[in-house]
Design a protein around this motif. Sequence first.
Motif, PDB file in Angstrom:
ATOM      1  N   VAL A  95      -4.166 -17.612  28.488  1.00 30.25           N
ATOM      2  CA  VAL A  95      -4.205 -17.978  27.075  1.00 30.25           C
ATOM      3  C   VAL A  95      -2.821 -17.800  26.466  1.00 30.25           C
ATOM      4  CG1 VAL A  95      -5.213 -17.357  24.838  1.00 30.25           C
ATOM      5  CG2 VAL A  95      -6.614 -17.233  26.904  1.00 30.25           C
ATOM      6  N   ASP A  96      -2.326 -18.832  25.785  1.00 27.08           N
ATOM      7  CA  ASP A  96      -1.078 -18.690  25.031  1.00 27.08           C
ATOM      8  C   ASP A  96      -1.443 -17.941  23.748  1.00 27.08           C
ATOM      9  OD1 ASP A  96       1.207 -18.805  23.487  1.00 27.08           O
ATOM     10  OD2 ASP A  96       1.642 -20.909  23.951  1.00 27.08           O
ATOM     11  N   SER A  97      -1.226 -16.639  23.753  1.00 21.48           N
ATOM     12  CA  SER A  97      -1.635 -15.796  22.621  1.00 21.48           C
ATOM     13  C   SER A  97      -0.769 -16.014  21.390  1.00 21.48           C
ATOM     14  CB  SER A  97      -1.644 -14.318  23.039  1.00 21.48           C
ATOM     15  OG  SER A  97      -0.386 -13.935  23.550  1.00 21.48           O
ATOM     16  N   SER A  98       0.307 -16.767  21.508  1.00 21.78           N
ATOM     17  CA  SER A  98       1.091 -17.153  20.324  1.00 21.78           C
ATOM     18  C   SER A  98       0.314 -18.168  19.499  1.00 21.78           C
ATOM     19  CB  SER A  98       2.413 -17.816  20.726  1.00 21.78           C
ATOM     20  OG  SER A  98       3.204 -16.985  21.501  1.00 21.78           O
ATOM     21  N   ALA A 101      -5.565 -16.847  18.572  1.00 25.45           N
ATOM     22  CA  ALA A 101      -5.804 -15.476  18.126  1.00 25.45           C
ATOM     23  C   ALA A 101      -7.056 -14.862  18.761  1.00 25.45           C
ATOM     24  CB  ALA A 101      -5.919 -15.430  16.607  1.00 25.45           C
ATOM     25  N   ARG A 102      -8.041 -15.690  19.078  1.00 28.16           N
ATOM     26  CA  ARG A 102      -9.298 -15.121  19.587  1.00 28.16           C
ATOM     27  C   ARG A 102      -9.193 -14.726  21.053  1.00 28.16           C
ATOM     28  NH1 ARG A 102     -13.103 -17.458  22.872  1.00 28.16           N
ATOM     29  NH2 ARG A 102     -13.214 -19.713  23.050  1.00 28.16           N
ATOM     30  N   LYS A 103     -10.067 -13.826  21.439  1.00 25.18           N
ATOM     31  CA  LYS A 103     -10.120 -13.362  22.818  1.00 25.18           C
ATOM     32  C   LYS A 103     -11.141 -14.183  23.599  1.00 25.18           C
ATOM     33  CE  LYS A 103      -7.210 -10.032  22.133  1.00 25.18           C
ATOM     34  NZ  LYS A 103      -5.842 -10.234  22.552  1.00 25.18           N
ATOM     35  N   TYR A 113      -3.282 -12.866  28.688  1.00 20.89           N
ATOM     36  CA  TYR A 113      -2.766 -13.323  27.401  1.00 20.89           C
ATOM     37  C   TYR A 113      -1.247 -13.312  27.494  1.00 20.89           C
ATOM     38  CZ  TYR A 113      -7.541 -12.508  25.949  1.00 20.89           C
ATOM     39  OH  TYR A 113      -8.912 -12.552  25.867  1.00 20.89           O
ATOM     40  N   ASP A 115       2.258 -14.483  25.523  1.00 25.08           N
ATOM     41  CA  ASP A 115       2.851 -14.877  24.248  1.00 25.08           C
ATOM     42  C   ASP A 115       3.929 -15.945  24.488  1.00 25.08           C
ATOM     43  OD1 ASP A 115       3.007 -14.692  21.516  1.00 25.08           O
ATOM     44  OD2 ASP A 115       4.038 -12.765  21.481  1.00 25.08           O
TER      45      ASP A 115
END
Length: 178
Positions: A95-98, A101-103, A113, A115
């Motif tokens: 997941v591109d956590s940038s 926002a959700r998990k 995750y 960034d």
Amino acid sequence: MSKSTGIVFAGFGGQGLQHGGKVTAYAGLNDNMEVSLMPSYGPEVRGGTSTCSVIVSDITIGSPLVPNPDILVAMNLPSLDKFESTVVAGGTILVDSSMIARKVERTDVNVYYVDATRIADEQGMKSCAIIIMLGKMMKECGTCSSEAVNKAIEKILSGKKEAMIAPNKKAFEIGFNM
């Protein structure tokens, strides 16, 4: 024992998903694997929905379709929402956590995750977030060798895009070393 890995890169046009898929496919070829590459994007391309399905296998590939990927690289929330449930149990979601926002809600998959968009921006490599994700994917999943990926980057970006080879290699290294 034979191994076949289905990968879906998903996000919106302009995030480099097709480039990430192409690098993965060429890396598979460099590692003497069978590969399949199937791009999919809306007519608006930049900003529209975009996916790229790749299969890397040591056996003959019967179909390029990846309905249940072993690996999902999600670069935006609509893509995570759409594809999270399709990943095989025991598979991997990056997941591109940038951008998201959700998990991940599932507990039967490996989740990372990264960034990537923020890191790429900070490094002055805005267009390389997907390659940071690819580096992390290769480290955690071992789909192709680092040498094969670097050769793929050189091949794909030779000629007019040669100036992008060094940033792509750096982005891959950043992701791989996370």
